[in-house]
Design a protein around this motif. Structure first.
Motif, PDB file in Angstrom:
ATOM      1  N   GLY B  47      10.576  -1.456   1.671  1.00 55.10           N
ATOM      2  CA  GLY B  47      10.227  -2.853   1.415  1.00 55.10           C
ATOM      3  C   GLY B  47       8.999  -3.024   0.547  1.00 55.10           C
ATOM      4  N   ALA B  48       8.694  -2.032  -0.283  1.00 52.77           N
ATOM      5  CA  ALA B  48       7.456  -2.085  -1.078  1.00 52.77           C
ATOM      6  C   ALA B  48       7.419  -3.304  -1.998  1.00 52.77           C
ATOM      7  CB  ALA B  48       7.312  -0.800  -1.894  1.00 52.77           C
ATOM      8  N   PHE B  63       1.518  -4.875 -10.346  1.00 55.90           N
ATOM      9  CA  PHE B  63       2.024  -4.425  -9.052  1.00 55.90           C
ATOM     10  C   PHE B  63       3.119  -3.397  -9.305  1.00 55.90           C
ATOM     11  CE2 PHE B  63       0.085  -8.451  -8.113  1.00 55.90           C
ATOM     12  CZ  PHE B  63      -0.493  -8.285  -6.860  1.00 55.90           C
ATOM     13  N   LEU B  64       2.925  -2.212  -8.788  1.00 58.80           N
ATOM     14  CA  LEU B  64       3.900  -1.136  -8.938  1.00 58.80           C
ATOM     15  C   LEU B  64       4.483  -0.831  -7.560  1.00 58.80           C
ATOM     16  CD1 LEU B  64       1.572   1.211 -11.025  1.00 58.80           C
ATOM     17  CD2 LEU B  64       3.234  -0.400 -11.945  1.00 58.80           C
ATOM     18  N   ALA B  65       5.764  -0.593  -7.517  1.00 60.10           N
ATOM     19  CA  ALA B  65       6.381  -0.316  -6.211  1.00 60.10           C
ATOM     20  C   ALA B  65       7.324   0.866  -6.324  1.00 60.10           C
ATOM     21  CB  ALA B  65       7.130  -1.550  -5.720  1.00 60.10           C
ATOM     22  N   ALA B  66       7.260   1.715  -5.314  1.00 61.00           N
ATOM     23  CA  ALA B  66       8.185   2.852  -5.233  1.00 61.00           C
ATOM     24  C   ALA B  66       8.857   2.802  -3.877  1.00 61.00           C
ATOM     25  CB  ALA B  66       7.421   4.159  -5.404  1.00 61.00           C
ATOM     26  N   GLU B  67      10.149   2.661  -3.880  1.00 66.74           N
ATOM     27  CA  GLU B  67      10.867   2.621  -2.604  1.00 66.74           C
ATOM     28  C   GLU B  67      12.196   3.342  -2.739  1.00 66.74           C
ATOM     29  OE1 GLU B  67      10.974  -1.587  -1.790  1.00 66.74           O
ATOM     30  OE2 GLU B  67      12.629  -1.949  -3.179  1.00 66.74           O
ATOM     31  N   LEU B  71      11.591   7.647   0.575  1.00 63.42           N
ATOM     32  CA  LEU B  71      10.197   7.226   0.776  1.00 63.42           C
ATOM     33  C   LEU B  71      10.015   6.365   2.021  1.00 63.42           C
ATOM     34  CD1 LEU B  71       9.348   6.347  -2.948  1.00 63.42           C
ATOM     35  CD2 LEU B  71       8.958   8.491  -1.742  1.00 63.42           C
ATOM     36  N   GLU B  72      11.030   6.305   2.846  1.00 57.74           N
ATOM     37  CA  GLU B  72      10.929   5.423   4.011  1.00 57.74           C
ATOM     38  C   GLU B  72      10.123   6.035   5.146  1.00 57.74           C
ATOM     39  OE1 GLU B  72      14.715   3.884   5.144  1.00 57.74           O
ATOM     40  OE2 GLU B  72      14.884   2.662   3.318  1.00 57.74           O
ATOM     41  N   THR B  73      10.072   7.345   5.212  1.00 63.18           N
ATOM     42  CA  THR B  73       9.290   7.989   6.267  1.00 63.18           C
ATOM     43  C   THR B  73       8.184   8.842   5.642  1.00 63.18           C
ATOM     44  OG1 THR B  73      10.896   9.798   6.303  1.00 63.18           O
ATOM     45  CG2 THR B  73      11.149   8.078   7.962  1.00 63.18           C
ATOM     46  N   PRO B  74       7.067   8.973   6.354  1.00 67.86           N
ATOM     47  CA  PRO B  74       5.946   9.755   5.808  1.00 67.86           C
ATOM     48  C   PRO B  74       6.259  11.250   5.775  1.00 67.86           C
ATOM     49  CG  PRO B  74       5.233   8.259   7.571  1.00 67.86           C
ATOM     50  CD  PRO B  74       6.733   8.323   7.626  1.00 67.86           C
ATOM     51  N   GLU B 176       6.736  -4.022 -10.836  1.00 73.06           N
ATOM     52  CA  GLU B 176       7.390  -2.961 -11.618  1.00 73.06           C
ATOM     53  C   GLU B 176       7.923  -1.908 -10.653  1.00 73.06           C
ATOM     54  OE1 GLU B 176       4.713  -1.474 -14.722  1.00 73.06           O
ATOM     55  OE2 GLU B 176       3.578  -3.340 -14.465  1.00 73.06           O
ATOM     56  N   ALA B 177       9.225  -1.732 -10.651  1.00 74.71           N
ATOM     57  CA  ALA B 177       9.807  -0.684  -9.812  1.00 74.71           C
ATOM     58  C   ALA B 177       9.623   0.664 -10.508  1.00 74.71           C
ATOM     59  CB  ALA B 177      11.282  -0.967  -9.585  1.00 74.71           C
ATOM     60  N   VAL B 178       9.059   1.602  -9.784  1.00 73.41           N
ATOM     61  CA  VAL B 178       8.788   2.922 -10.359  1.00 73.41           C
ATOM     62  C   VAL B 178       9.698   3.946  -9.678  1.00 73.41           C
ATOM     63  CG1 VAL B 178       7.032   4.693 -10.723  1.00 73.41           C
ATOM     64  CG2 VAL B 178       6.405   2.269 -10.819  1.00 73.41           C
ATOM     65  N   ALA B 179      10.461   4.650 -10.478  1.00 68.40           N
ATOM     66  CA  ALA B 179      11.360   5.674  -9.923  1.00 68.40           C
ATOM     67  C   ALA B 179      10.566   6.942  -9.633  1.00 68.40           C
ATOM     68  CB  ALA B 179      12.478   5.970 -10.901  1.00 68.40           C
TER      69      ALA B 179
END
Lengths: 268, 343
Positions: B47-48, B63-67, B71-74, B176-179
């Motif tokens: 949900g980033a 705003f950059l987001a990686a999801e 990446l859902e669990t640490p 910005e969605a970051v792969a």
């Protein structure tokens, strides 16, 4: 358990926790007052890692336990007189500073370089152990960086349990917020484990183990290479925290009155 | 001129933890102090992108987001890859992150990948005359140091509880969605869940107003010549249940549990405060039956108001460290406290 492991424990040395410490400014930056006079011990959380490593070697016969430790030679020798009685290991000493003001990246590079020199180390079986934080710098940085430097991307920090499963995989418990553990599995070595307390008590001193260890520890110390560390941060100040508190002593007062005072205080 | 990235992660439910908002608050102040107008926020986890909306008005320009499922669990390998990717995408020279267990696990390794330097457990930042310095403690909270670095990128992990959390209205922002390319080797680790003690034995409460520290004195022989561990256990558990205080223990008492001696079933090494334990942050702390440096000096360095119950009026560790020292039998005092709390 049929797998064997190459367990390398990275453990610094720190002043005995019961010592009073005072910072001073030396030629190369902050240092501890009378640093060379202070009795040292193996860093507490790293010592837990050593005990866990020794226990794992017993469970996986054929595995090897090595201890990589950096500090001034004389201090390393003093610490090894005790540490060597706790578990059988091969010492890989690095002659360098032990204080917490050195840069974590530079320390990690020196330790990684020392691991690089270990003859016959099978990195596919490598379990890199250490404390999740030191009692000196307390940054939790060195072990991660050593792992990166050795190309290990399966890392765990704040480990309290490492259980080898029948299929050879690991079940790992890492400390997270709120007194909980994150539970993970990892298919096997290589991996990095930054230990918290674990579950093992400190082993009793075993003079026979100590004597056997010291036959290799002392020659290793003599051959230890000196390293100089660069890249320390610029310290504007290093100071003891401000002053003592004025403590009000409440004595010869009825229990009921004390209890009411405490309840009133926590209710404020 | 420095550039800044505030690097956050979401919780399992997609929300931002309090520590993330604290780091955001510190980031906004640092950007202002350094005169950085175009600073960025990067968010990793489930949900980033949505989480970015909840902090849209924080002042960041990017705003950059990686999801994604990886990446859902640490997990070290995937989180390190995500943090490295966001850091490079932002081009930041200073990366500020909350010192959560998730970021503490990976960001020093990420600093190595970026040829930068990490500093963890930072408690304060000061941006003055275009220069940033940070405060952190050495030797288990014995020395406080102020330092700066020339190396970049500089990754700074801010300890929770050191800064007021950012508060502001949610809104809309361009994210910005970051792969992130997660290496196959990293997937050898699988996070399977969280292990927590039963609710009745959940005694560590980081957000509690009060820290209650129990020392080994609770397990020693009392005036009748007997030990009273079950009674002590009941008194302590009753108190922390009623007050919702967080429970700490001295090294002596947690070591006793580790060595199989009679002690409290809810007291583990996780509760330990001091040298090889935690130094939690609470507004108030009450120590009982403690006779050593660890709980009184190191363990409650970050506890503001401190009181102790102790039979020894000359206790050198409590004197000068506590605000009030009650010279009394902790069994009697805590029993009466519990009675009063009932009412």
């Amino acid at each position: 358990m049929s797998a064997t492991y190459e367990i390398v424990v990275c453990a610094g040395i720190v002043p005995d926790p019961l010592q009073t410490l005072e910072p001073v400014t030396g030629l190369s930056g902050p240092a501890l007052k009378n640093e060379m006079m202070l009795p040292n011990v193996l860093d507490p959380w790293a010592a837990c890692a050593l005990y866990e490593g020794a226990a794992l070697v017993k469970k996986a016969p054929g595995s090897k336990l090595r201890l990589v430790s950096m500090g001034p030679k004389a201090k390393l020798q003093q610490v090894m007189m005790t540490a060597a009685q706790k578990a059988a290991f091969e010492l890989v000493p690095v002659d360098g500073p032990a204080n917490g003001f050195a840069d974590a990246s530079a320390v990690a590079e020196a330790i990684a370089a020392a691991i690089d020199t270990i003859a016959g180390l099978d990195r596919t079986k490598l379990l890199l152990f250490g404390g999740w934080e030191s009692a000196s710098r307390g940054s939790g940085a060195v072990l991660q960086i050593v792992g990166e430097r050795l190309g290990i991307v399966n890392q765990f920090q704040g480990v309290d349990e490492l259980a080898i499963q029948p299929d050879g995989s690991f079940r790992v418990l890492e400390r997270i917020e709120g007194g909980k553990h994150q539970v993970s599995t990892c298919t096997g070595a290589p991996a990095v484990f930054g230990w918290a307390t674990g579950s093992l008590p400190e082993p009793p001193n075993n003079p026979q183990v100590g004597m056997a260890n010291m036959r290799t520890v002392l020659p290793a110390l003599q051959k230890a290479k000196a390293v100089a560390l660069a890249g320390a941060p610029a310290y504007a100040s290093v100071a003891l925290p401000a002053g003592r508190r004025t403590t009000k002593i409440v004595k010869d007062v009825p229990v009921d009155e004390i209890a009411r005072d405490i309840v009133a205080w926590i209710s404020e | 001129m420095d550039t800044l990235l505030v690097l956050l992660h979401t919780e399992a439910d997609g929300s931002l933890p309090k520590a993330a908002r604290e780091a955001l608050s510190a980031g906004a102040e640092t950007a202002s102090g350094l005169g950085i107008a175009d600073w960025s926020v990067g968010i990793v986890g489930k949900g980033a992108r949505d989480a970015a909306g909840t902090i849209a008005s924080c002042g960041a320009k990017r705003f950059l987001a990686a999801e994604g499922s990886d990446l859902e669990t640490p997990r070290y390998g995937s989180d390190a890859a995500a943090a490295e990717t966001l850091a490079k995408a932002s081009g930041a020279s200073i990366i500020l992150a909350p010192a959560t267990s998730r970021w503490c696990r990976v960001l020093s390794g990420v600093a190595h990948r970026l040829a930068g330097r990490p500093d963890a457990h930072v408690t304060a930042l000061k941006a003055e005359a275009g220069k940033l310095s940070v405060t952190r403690w050495y030797y288990r909270q014995r020395f406080e140091a102020v330092l700066s670095r020339a190396e970049r990128p500089w990754i700074i992990l801010l300890d929770p509880g050191c800064q007021a959390p950012w508060q502001g209205a949610p809104g809309t922002c361009s994210v910005e969605a970051v792969a992130v390319a997660v290496p196959g080797d990293a997937k050898r680790t699988t996070v399977t869940g969280v292990a927590a003690p039963p609710a009745a034995e959940q005694t560590i409460r980081p957000d509690a107003k009060l820290l209650f520290v129990a020392g080994a004195g609770w397990t020693k022989k009392q005036p009748d010549g007997q030990t009273h561990a079950p009674e002590a256990e009941a008194l302590i558990l009753s108190f922390i249940t009623k007050t919702q205080a967080s429970l700490g223990g001295s090294k002596s008492i947690v070591d006793m549990s580790g060595e199989g001696q009679t002690t409290f079933k809810f007291m583990t090494h996780m509760n330990q405060v001091g040298q090889t334990g935690a130094t939690p942050r609470h507004p108030k702390g009450l120590s009982t039956c403690c006779h050593g440096e660890e709980p009184h000096v190191v363990g409650w360095r970050f506890v503001n108001e401190r009181r102790a119950v102790n039979l020894d009026p000359a206790c050198g560790w409590a004197q000068g460290k506590a605000d009030v020292l009650y010279v009394a039998d902790a069994f009697a005092v805590m029993a009466r406290v519990n009675e009063l709390l009932k009412g």
